[in-house]
Enzyme design. Structure first.
Site, short mmCIF file in Angstrom:
data_model
loop_
_atom_site.label_atom_id
_atom_site.label_comp_id
_atom_site.label_asym_id
_atom_site.label_seq_id
_atom_site.Cartn_x
_atom_site.Cartn_y
_atom_site.Cartn_z
N HIS A 63 61.98 20.84 0.00
CA HIS A 63 61.06 19.74 -0.25
C HIS A 63 59.67 20.05 0.33
O HIS A 63 58.66 20.00 -0.37
CB HIS A 63 61.62 18.45 0.36
CG HIS A 63 60.75 17.25 0.17
ND1 HIS A 63 60.97 16.33 -0.84
CD2 HIS A 63 59.65 16.81 0.83
CE1 HIS A 63 60.04 15.39 -0.78
NE2 HIS A 63 59.22 15.64 0.23
N GLU A 64 59.64 20.39 1.61
CA GLU A 64 58.35 20.65 2.25
C GLU A 64 57.69 21.89 1.63
O GLU A 64 56.46 21.93 1.49
CB GLU A 64 58.51 20.82 3.76
CG GLU A 64 59.02 19.57 4.50
CD GLU A 64 58.25 18.29 4.21
OE1 GLU A 64 57.02 18.36 4.03
OE2 GLU A 64 58.87 17.21 4.12
N GLU A 96 54.44 14.30 -4.19
CA GLU A 96 55.90 14.14 -4.24
C GLU A 96 56.47 14.74 -5.52
O GLU A 96 57.63 15.18 -5.55
CB GLU A 96 56.29 12.67 -4.11
CG GLU A 96 56.15 12.12 -2.71
CD GLU A 96 57.06 12.80 -1.69
OE1 GLU A 96 58.28 12.87 -1.91
OE2 GLU A 96 56.55 13.31 -0.67
ZN ZN Z 1 57.39 14.64 0.63
#
Ligand code: ZN
Length: 501
Positions: free
Chosen positions: A264-265, A294
């Site tokens: 995710h990061e 996101e």
């Molecule tokens: Zn995030």
């Protein structure tokens, strides 16, 4: 005119660099700073932020923006210079509408509120937060009042993080998601869940970190311009476009935590690393909006990182690293385990299907609070009802309910939850468009190759930095408007197969 463009640019770069310097201090605070350093550090960060803000609201910036109006109009809309002037003007006008005294008062209130929340949550004491949250609501309404041209009270609060999306858009978007996802979650919950015990064995920390980072690098995270450290909450911090760092946290008894957190990061970091260096430190030299950010992190975490083609490549590698734990676990079992859907009361632990329902509930509560349909003191009760209605489960204690997330206790009420869902919705739109251009992407993923995909994201999204609003970017990339259709279809196809729906 060129001289004025240059003067504006120079001023903005200085401001951007002050903010980057503040990020170094904040990153250090989250990773290595000893606890007693907190008080001085907070003062130092606040000073840098204040200096950046003062430099930005300098009347000279306003005059330059006025002088450059006709120059801006003579240039192509998407050119670096026209975009820089346009986006800076938008930021400047927003800043000028909100009086400095009000901002300072609100900031101080938020800092106090956050501190009180850190005490109230462990004690499950929502009562203590009621007067504070009422005050936050009042401040949030007052903030919105500084934008009299708005259609809806939540619009100015949403546009702080997601420019171009309105409250009306979000009511529709969350309505569509709710209508489709609530029955899907009910259908899934009535099925036996997969056996995911393979994920909860002992997985030594160092090996977990090495595997996650190896995959992040494969996706395109450049470690000559990045690094990974540990922190309590995973986060991505940029100190320039050539120094973009991620953090993760490891649980040795839970393989999902560090792995999917890292992917995710890394998605956030890959976005930032691929913004053109000419835009560095300017207002357009970062991600477009929180929702678009996101859409990158969730893209790599979910659409790629929880996909079958990716694991066809990655699973044998993971088995090599953890032979005792995974040798006898077939790929299919592992794939089902990482995609298990289980309605829970905790948002951050939610899976792909239930995540947007957590956000729908919170967004709708923001609307209800701002419009006065729900009182702050009624929140625990309403939270309980909606949670049951949307997810089929409800928290037993407020600490897992209304006190669960720090968002409303450290910031405004309004515009704090839509970006996660906008990210999900856009990530599916991007994936569809990328597949149309390059149908070979899944086959390449199964070979551990992600260059085509990463390059497509860079050419279509990263390269624009913050030039465009959400509707502008969506139109450029897909030729259409923001729609939940593709995201719902993606979930339907994937989980319909997994759960035999
Ligand atoms: Zn995030």
């Amino acid at each position: 005119m060129e001289e004025r463009v240059q003067e504006l640019r120079n001023r903005l770069v200085e401001i951007g660099d002050l903010k980057y310097a503040a990020s170094v201090l904040t990153w250090d605070q989250r990773t290595y700073m000893p606890p007693e350093g907190a008080e001085s550090r907070a003062r130092q960060v606040a000073l840098l932020q204040r200096l950046a803000h003062e430099k930005f609201i300098d009347p000279r910036v306003g005059r330059l923006l006025e002088d450059l109006r006709s120059h801006e109009e003579s240039l192509p809309y998407d050119s670096d210079t026209a975009s820089l002037i346009r986006v800076t003007r938008r930021d400047y006008q927003r800043e000028m509408k909100v009086p400095a005294d009000f901002k300072a008062e609100f900031d101080e209130h938020m800092a106090k509120s956050y501190h009180q929340w850190t005490l109230a949550r462990p004690e499950d004491d929502f009562g203590r937060m009621v007067p504070i949250l009422e005050k936050t609501l009042e401040y949030s309404r007052q903030y919105a009042d500084y934008f009299p041209e708005k259609d809806h009270i939540i619009d100015p609060l949403v546009s702080i993080s997601d420019e171009g999306v309105t409250g009306a858009d979000l009511v529709q978007l969350f309505g569509e998601l709710r209508e489709n996802l609530v029955p899907m979650v009910q259908a899934i919950a009535s099925q036996p869940g997969p056996d995911d015990s393979c994920l909860y064995q002992h997985f030594p920390r160092e090996k977990q970190l090495a595997f996650g980072l190896e995959m992040a690098e494969r996706f395109g995270y450049d470690l000559d311009r990045g690094r990974e450290d540990l922190s309590a909450h995973p986060v991505t911090s940029a100190f320039s476009l050539s120094d973009v760092r991620i953090t993760t946290r490891v649980k040795e008894k839970n393989l999902k935590e560090a792995l999917f957190g890292t992917l995710h990061e890394a998605g956030h970091a890959i976005y930032t690393q691929n913004i053109p260096s000419e835009l560095e430190s300017t207002p357009i030299g970062r991600g477009a909006t929180a929702g678009v950010h996101e859409s990158q992190s969730r893209f790599w975490e979910n659409l790629v990182g929880r996909s079958r083609p990716f694991w066809e490549f990655a699973y044998p590698r993971l088995q090599d690293i953890f032979p005792d734990q995974l040798r006898d676990v077939p790929l299919e079992t592992f794939y089902r385990a990482i995609n298990s859907v289980e309605p829970s009361v905790i948002r951050t632990a939610a899976d792909e299907v239930t995540y947007s329902l957590h956000c729908a509930m919170r967004f709708e509560l923001e609307m209800d609070l701002l419009e006065g349909r729900v009182e702050v003191a009624e929140l625990p009760e309403v939270w309980h009802e909606r949670s049951l209605e949307y997810l089929g489960v409800a928290p037993e204690e407020n600490r897992d309910g209304v006190l669960q997330d720090m968002n409303w206790y450290s910031d405004r009420i309004g515009g704090l939850y839509q970006h996660y869902t906008l990210g999900n919705v856009m990530s599916a739109m991007w994936y569809e468009a990328a597949l149309e251009a390059h149908p070979e992407i899944p086959d390449e993923a199964a070979e551990g190759q992600f260059d085509t995909l990463r390059r497509w994201l860079t050419e279509n999204i990263h390269t624009h930095g913050r030039k465009f609003t959400i509707p502008e970017l969506v139109e450029r990339v897909t030729g259409g408007e923001l729609t939940t259709e593709l995201y719902l279809r993606y979930l339907d196809t994937k989980y319909g197969t997994l759960y035999d729906l």
